[in-house]
Write a protein that holds these residues in place. Sequence first.
Motif, short mmCIF file in Angstrom:
data_model
loop_
_atom_site.label_atom_id
_atom_site.label_comp_id
_atom_site.label_asym_id
_atom_site.label_seq_id
_atom_site.Cartn_x
_atom_site.Cartn_y
_atom_site.Cartn_z
N GLN C 303 0.83 -1.21 0.00
CA GLN C 303 0.00 0.00 0.00
C GLN C 303 0.86 1.25 0.00
OE1 GLN C 303 -2.42 -0.72 3.42
NE2 GLN C 303 -3.50 -2.42 2.44
N LEU C 305 3.75 1.63 -1.32
CA LEU C 305 4.46 1.83 -2.58
C LEU C 305 3.53 1.82 -3.78
CD1 LEU C 305 7.62 -0.32 -1.85
CD2 LEU C 305 7.40 2.15 -1.79
N GLY C 306 2.24 1.69 -3.54
CA GLY C 306 1.28 1.79 -4.64
C GLY C 306 1.15 0.54 -5.48
N TRP C 307 1.57 -0.61 -4.98
CA TRP C 307 1.41 -1.85 -5.74
C TRP C 307 -0.05 -2.29 -5.70
CZ3 TRP C 307 5.61 -4.96 -2.66
CH2 TRP C 307 6.87 -4.39 -2.91
N ASN C 308 -0.44 -3.16 -6.65
CA ASN C 308 -1.76 -3.74 -6.48
C ASN C 308 -1.66 -4.83 -5.42
OD1 ASN C 308 -0.13 -4.69 -8.52
ND2 ASN C 308 -1.79 -5.69 -9.62
#
Lengths: 114, 123, 409
Positions: C303, C305-308
């Motif tokens: 979350q 680092l913006g990963w799915n």
Amino acid sequence: MKAREANVELLLGRMVHDAAGRKLGRLEEIRAVAHGGELRVSQYLVGRHAMAVRLTTASLLPRVARLLRLGTRGSGYVIPWSWMDLSDPEHPRCTRPLEDLPDIRDEEPPYRPM
Amino acid sequence: MEEGRRVDLVGEVLDQRLVDFIGRPMGCVDGLVLELEEGEPPRVSHVQTGGVTLARRLRGPLGGWLAAAARRWGGTRGEPFRIPWERVKAVGLDVEVELDADATPAWHWEHRLGRLVAKIPGS
Amino acid sequence: MKLSPRQLIEVALGVLTSVGGYLDVGAVATSAQAGAEFGFRHLWVLGLGTLVVIFLVEMSGRFAAVSGHPLRAALRERLGFNFFVATSAAEMVVGVLVLASEIGGIALALQLVTGVSYRWWALPVGLLVWALLWNGTFGVLEKGVALLGLVTLAFFFAAVRLHPPLGEVARGVIPGGGGHDAAHYWFIAVAILGALISPYLLWFYSSGAVEDHWSASDVPTNRMVAVVGMGFGSVVAASVLIVAAMVFLPRGIVVDDYAQIALGLTTALEGKLGFYLFAASLGIACVGAALEAALAMAYVLAQGLGWNWGESLKPRRATRFSVTYTAALLVSVVPMLLGVDPLALTVFSMALTAVALPIAIFPFLVLMNDERYLGRHRNGRLSNAVVIAVIALAFVLAVVTIPLQLKGG
């Protein structure tokens, strides 16, 4: 000729000095306005008060400001875009002395509810 | 973005989540590029995202190590991945861009690890 | 407060999840030690810890339900990247130790039942937890662990059967001191609070609310889940304490391994059934806690680092996320393989969690008041006062933990 550039994420937290070399505070926020499909910088906020503005919201700010004894002259400044010299991104410089700067307390808090 | 809207670049744009044209997570707004022109207010020209951008924000040895790793194994060969501001559709709790995440370096490692993951049963 | 049938089911499941997940190796260990050495005099500490957890869980759930963003994700967005890196690095290190303790708990449960050393069980247990995460979805895991977690109610029935003197129990609920052995008393008090107030529970719960697609209309449901669920869980923890107080204290037994706690349940429930129920309770509670800790670490990284991300997604739809919890499990199996004492590691990781607590709770103050994320569901004065009080308490715990561990541990 390629226009010069500056990175917001690298400017954040840098100490800003005035024309006379005095410390104004760390850069905490950059305000921008949308005009004709573009987003252009209008102001730079520096100092402790600016950090409090960034971390709290309109409702809490007055209480926090009192607690941290912010809102005194020198706890934050608003620098209009035309008075900021970013030629050296590691040392942003205000081109006017601090006496010329509007007091940050006169600025409204940033956050608008969605 | 509507005319006259005020945006706080640090509080509302920087470090917010980036989503692609169908709402899939594409990373975060790790950086914002300002274009500086004499006599003009600085213009927000690009969103930057990815390991290279993050590495430059870290002070100290960790940043250097991450930058070297990004150069060797990253999707952009050491250059920061930039998205022109014109591609930004909306700025809210997420920043929406008109791009396909699959087609950008943002999902480089997602795809690389995908090849490894696919070999394990149950994936 | 009118709840629809769907919401009632959600509440029931949420309650079951909390009960199943609330009790973990730390709660069992600290409650048992407290009961064995100081009788009922730590019950008020359990009550205080539960109250704090109820408030924090409610806030974590409310934040995720209203904004659609898990709490920890918003931490980077509002407090900046550097703060995120510093806190996440610390939480990963401590998280691995916590995960190792939970794996130790499961391995010990198996050792109790089979006689085979926990060191041999470490790898299979790690593999089991990994397989559950890899192949399961969030909903299945949530309900599965919750249902199995009902087994922990065995402690409650054991406590009832022992007929504890209610007058003394009542006196334990009122805050008091340790008398002659103050340092040790307060050390255990701090350990209990460290075990109960777990940041990993909060990150997990908040992300779970997003995985379950909660929205603003689930705010009342969330409140009920927090109160009733954690309340139930605390009753089970209190039962462990009472059983330990009734069985160990009169005999002057000091609890320093899990076999003794098993003995307690055996005595209380007359024979082998008690023994197996204890092993099952410990094992199941720790499986739930291990799943929770591994997922929490993956959530934080993904979350931030913006990963799915998402346990509900198949691993190849969230590869970086899945690889993260896999790596976390690989690392946390190592301490048990090397023969580190599970009980000692548990106490140590609880202490570390306590030290890191103020920094973990501080973001609540900023995030729960944010209009952009919460709108009219922002914290009221009471909730803010509670957060400030919890941060103060967390500071006291952080400062006091290490000296107490050295002096009274």
